[in-house]
Motif scaffolding. Structure first.
Motif, PDB file in Angstrom:
ATOM      1  N   THR A   1     -72.561 -25.701   7.880  1.00 18.45           N
ATOM      2  CA  THR A   1     -72.499 -27.155   8.574  1.00 18.45           C
ATOM      3  C   THR A   1     -73.776 -27.846   8.631  1.00 18.45           C
ATOM      4  OG1 THR A   1     -72.761 -26.076  10.885  1.00 18.45           O
ATOM      5  CG2 THR A   1     -70.518 -26.666  10.089  1.00 18.45           C
ATOM      6  N   GLY A   2     -75.119 -27.117   8.777  1.00 12.58           N
ATOM      7  CA  GLY A   2     -76.725 -27.280   9.011  1.00 12.58           C
ATOM      8  C   GLY A   2     -76.566 -26.980  10.360  1.00 12.58           C
ATOM      9  N   TYR A   3     -76.208 -27.156  11.344  1.00  7.89           N
ATOM     10  CA  TYR A   3     -76.015 -26.768  13.195  1.00  7.89           C
ATOM     11  C   TYR A   3     -76.050 -26.009  12.946  1.00  7.89           C
ATOM     12  CZ  TYR A   3     -75.712 -31.970  11.891  1.00  7.89           C
ATOM     13  OH  TYR A   3     -75.561 -33.038  11.639  1.00  7.89           O
ATOM     14  N   LYS A   4     -76.878 -25.552  14.515  1.00  8.94           N
ATOM     15  CA  LYS A   4     -76.910 -24.303  15.125  1.00  8.94           C
ATOM     16  C   LYS A   4     -75.565 -24.162  16.846  1.00  8.94           C
ATOM     17  CE  LYS A   4     -80.437 -21.171  14.208  1.00  8.94           C
ATOM     18  NZ  LYS A   4     -81.472 -20.232  14.322  1.00  8.94           N
ATOM     19  N   ALA A   5     -75.038 -25.646  17.162  1.00  9.38           N
ATOM     20  CA  ALA A   5     -75.031 -26.023  17.749  1.00  9.38           C
ATOM     21  C   ALA A   5     -73.253 -25.993  17.419  1.00  9.38           C
ATOM     22  CB  ALA A   5     -75.564 -27.830  18.435  1.00  9.38           C
ATOM     23  N   ARG A   6     -72.140 -25.684  18.209  1.00 10.82           N
ATOM     24  CA  ARG A   6     -70.737 -25.827  18.092  1.00 10.82           C
ATOM     25  C   ARG A   6     -70.371 -27.061  18.149  1.00 10.82           C
ATOM     26  NH1 ARG A   6     -69.435 -20.226  21.724  1.00 10.82           N
ATOM     27  NH2 ARG A   6     -70.642 -18.350  20.497  1.00 10.82           N
ATOM     28  N   GLY A   7     -70.518 -28.008  18.880  1.00 11.62           N
ATOM     29  CA  GLY A   7     -70.405 -28.952  18.777  1.00 11.62           C
ATOM     30  C   GLY A   7     -70.593 -30.248  18.115  1.00 11.62           C
ATOM     31  N   TRP A   8     -71.538 -29.966  17.203  1.00 12.20           N
ATOM     32  CA  TRP A   8     -72.140 -30.670  16.043  1.00 12.20           C
ATOM     33  C   TRP A   8     -71.467 -29.668  14.348  1.00 12.20           C
ATOM     34  CZ3 TRP A   8     -74.161 -35.176  15.888  1.00 12.20           C
ATOM     35  CH2 TRP A   8     -74.743 -35.404  16.799  1.00 12.20           C
ATOM     36  N   GLN A   9     -70.925 -27.965  15.046  1.00 10.90           N
ATOM     37  CA  GLN A   9     -69.990 -28.051  14.203  1.00 10.90           C
ATOM     38  C   GLN A   9     -69.142 -28.282  13.950  1.00 10.90           C
ATOM     39  OE1 GLN A   9     -70.978 -23.575  14.760  1.00 10.90           O
ATOM     40  NE2 GLN A   9     -72.467 -23.290  14.031  1.00 10.90           N
ATOM     41  N   ARG A  10     -68.645 -28.253  14.403  1.00 14.83           N
ATOM     42  CA  ARG A  10     -67.462 -29.012  15.041  1.00 14.83           C
ATOM     43  C   ARG A  10     -66.978 -30.415  15.006  1.00 14.83           C
ATOM     44  NH1 ARG A  10     -67.201 -25.945  19.913  1.00 14.83           N
ATOM     45  NH2 ARG A  10     -67.475 -27.911  20.864  1.00 14.83           N
ATOM     46  N   ARG A  11     -67.855 -30.956  14.697  1.00 11.53           N
ATOM     47  CA  ARG A  11     -67.792 -32.327  14.414  1.00 11.53           C
ATOM     48  C   ARG A  11     -67.492 -32.596  13.200  1.00 11.53           C
ATOM     49  NH1 ARG A  11     -72.342 -37.209  16.257  1.00 11.53           N
ATOM     50  NH2 ARG A  11     -71.387 -38.705  14.367  1.00 11.53           N
ATOM     51  N   TRP A  12     -69.469 -31.723  12.279  1.00 13.34           N
ATOM     52  CA  TRP A  12     -69.377 -31.065  10.598  1.00 13.34           C
ATOM     53  C   TRP A  12     -67.564 -30.935  10.530  1.00 13.34           C
ATOM     54  CZ3 TRP A  12     -68.760 -28.367   7.197  1.00 13.34           C
ATOM     55  CH2 TRP A  12     -69.436 -28.500   5.664  1.00 13.34           C
TER      56      TRP A  12
ATOM     57  N   LEU B   1     -64.617 -31.446  11.552  1.00 13.02           N
ATOM     58  CA  LEU B   1     -63.332 -32.870  11.415  1.00 13.02           C
ATOM     59  C   LEU B   1     -64.235 -33.661  10.583  1.00 13.02           C
ATOM     60  CD1 LEU B   1     -63.675 -32.531  15.333  1.00 13.02           C
ATOM     61  CD2 LEU B   1     -61.903 -31.845  13.250  1.00 13.02           C
ATOM     62  N   GLU B   2     -65.362 -33.580  10.416  1.00  8.88           N
ATOM     63  CA  GLU B   2     -65.794 -35.300   9.250  1.00  8.88           C
ATOM     64  C   GLU B   2     -65.014 -35.058   8.004  1.00  8.88           C
ATOM     65  OE1 GLU B   2     -70.004 -36.285  10.322  1.00  8.88           O
ATOM     66  OE2 GLU B   2     -68.988 -37.455  12.170  1.00  8.88           O
ATOM     67  N   ARG B   3     -65.928 -33.861   7.717  1.00 10.78           N
ATOM     68  CA  ARG B   3     -65.052 -33.563   6.478  1.00 10.78           C
ATOM     69  C   ARG B   3     -63.373 -32.790   5.906  1.00 10.78           C
ATOM     70  NH1 ARG B   3     -69.922 -33.843   7.585  1.00 10.78           N
ATOM     71  NH2 ARG B   3     -71.475 -34.210   6.008  1.00 10.78           N
ATOM     72  N   GLY B   4     -62.600 -33.266   7.242  1.00 16.77           N
ATOM     73  CA  GLY B   4     -61.195 -32.178   7.075  1.00 16.77           C
ATOM     74  C   GLY B   4     -60.875 -31.305   7.596  1.00 16.77           C
ATOM     75  N   TRP B   5     -62.158 -30.282   7.294  1.00 16.77           N
ATOM     76  CA  TRP B   5     -62.140 -28.423   6.834  1.00 16.77           C
ATOM     77  C   TRP B   5     -61.034 -28.673   8.135  1.00 16.77           C
ATOM     78  CZ3 TRP B   5     -65.386 -25.030   4.965  1.00 16.77           C
ATOM     79  CH2 TRP B   5     -66.074 -25.111   4.142  1.00 16.77           C
ATOM     80  N   THR B   6     -59.838 -27.195   8.123  1.00 19.31           N
ATOM     81  CA  THR B   6     -59.085 -27.160   9.016  1.00 19.31           C
ATOM     82  C   THR B   6     -60.083 -25.603   9.670  1.00 19.31           C
ATOM     83  OG1 THR B   6     -56.433 -27.304   7.865  1.00 19.31           O
ATOM     84  CG2 THR B   6     -56.580 -26.021   9.799  1.00 19.31           C
ATOM     85  N   PHE B   7     -59.726 -25.823  10.925  1.00 14.37           N
ATOM     86  CA  PHE B   7     -60.649 -24.572  11.492  1.00 14.37           C
ATOM     87  C   PHE B   7     -59.360 -24.391  13.428  1.00 14.37           C
ATOM     88  CE2 PHE B   7     -62.851 -28.445  13.316  1.00 14.37           C
ATOM     89  CZ  PHE B   7     -62.898 -28.176  15.018  1.00 14.37           C
ATOM     90  N   VAL B   8     -59.686 -23.023  14.011  1.00  8.68           N
ATOM     91  CA  VAL B   8     -59.275 -23.070  15.466  1.00  8.68           C
ATOM     92  C   VAL B   8     -60.789 -22.615  16.359  1.00  8.68           C
ATOM     93  CG1 VAL B   8     -56.978 -22.217  14.589  1.00  8.68           C
ATOM     94  CG2 VAL B   8     -58.576 -20.594  15.110  1.00  8.68           C
ATOM     95  N   GLU B   9     -60.209 -23.392  17.474  1.00  3.88           N
ATOM     96  CA  GLU B   9     -61.518 -22.376  18.571  1.00  3.88           C
ATOM     97  C   GLU B   9     -61.341 -21.363  19.090  1.00  3.88           C
ATOM     98  OE1 GLU B   9     -62.533 -25.709  20.811  1.00  3.88           O
ATOM     99  OE2 GLU B   9     -62.618 -27.300  19.498  1.00  3.88           O
ATOM    100  N   SER B  10     -62.179 -20.515  18.913  1.00  5.47           N
ATOM    101  CA  SER B  10     -62.142 -19.509  20.030  1.00  5.47           C
ATOM    102  C   SER B  10     -61.560 -19.797  21.588  1.00  5.47           C
ATOM    103  CB  SER B  10     -63.017 -18.807  19.719  1.00  5.47           C
ATOM    104  OG  SER B  10     -64.609 -18.757  19.989  1.00  5.47           O
ATOM    105  N   ARG B  11     -62.100 -18.813  22.115  1.00  5.05           N
ATOM    106  CA  ARG B  11     -61.598 -19.500  23.463  1.00  5.05           C
ATOM    107  C   ARG B  11     -63.049 -20.108  24.475  1.00  5.05           C
ATOM    108  NH1 ARG B  11     -58.898 -15.018  27.916  1.00  5.05           N
ATOM    109  NH2 ARG B  11     -58.815 -16.415  30.026  1.00  5.05           N
ATOM    110  N   SER B  12     -63.944 -19.742  23.648  1.00  6.59           N
ATOM    111  CA  SER B  12     -65.399 -19.793  24.559  1.00  6.59           C
ATOM    112  C   SER B  12     -65.508 -21.148  23.348  1.00  6.59           C
ATOM    113  CB  SER B  12     -66.343 -18.876  23.872  1.00  6.59           C
ATOM    114  OG  SER B  12     -66.549 -18.461  22.475  1.00  6.59           O
ATOM    115  N   GLY B  13     -64.920 -21.453  22.870  1.00  4.21           N
ATOM    116  CA  GLY B  13     -65.106 -22.757  21.973  1.00  4.21           C
ATOM    117  C   GLY B  13     -65.553 -22.970  20.443  1.00  4.21           C
ATOM    118  N   ARG B  14     -65.796 -21.355  20.164  1.00  2.00           N
ATOM    119  CA  ARG B  14     -66.176 -21.218  18.795  1.00  2.00           C
ATOM    120  C   ARG B  14     -65.713 -21.932  17.461  1.00  2.00           C
ATOM    121  NH1 ARG B  14     -66.468 -16.782  15.258  1.00  2.00           N
ATOM    122  NH2 ARG B  14     -68.830 -17.054  13.588  1.00  2.00           N
TER     123      ARG B  14
END
Length: 80
Positions: free
Chosen positions: A15-26, A28-41
């Motif tokens: 993603t080019g980002y270390k922050a989890r929020g920016w990773q999620r944003r990256w 989502l913007e590209r339509g990638w499917t992912f799940v979040e861990s309990r800690s938000g990762r």
């Protein structure tokens, strides 16, 4: 041994980002499917990444094992 989920470093490299929020944003913007861990990762599967990046794996056809000859066969030559 590789796990089925990308590590923190691999996800940051993707993603080019270390922050989890920016990773999620990256993701989502590209339509990638992912799940979040309990800690938000964001958890992204390794095989999914390969598919999205267009990496093809060479498929090696497997030959079935040869049929084994029976270990013992009856001798019926003297049977009438």
């Amino acid at each position: 041994m590789e796990t089925e989920i990308l590590s923190d470093d691999e996800l940051a490299e993707l993603t080019g980002y270390k922050a989890r929020g920016w990773q999620r944003r990256w993701l989502l913007e590209r339509g990638w499917t992912f799940v979040e861990s309990r800690s938000g990762r964001p958890l992204v599967g390794r095989q999914y990444v390969r598919m999205k990046l267009g990496v093809t794996l060479q498929v090696v056809p497997l030959m079935p094992p040869p049929t084994a000859a029976p270990a013992w066969t009856p001798d019926i030559s003297k049977v009438r």
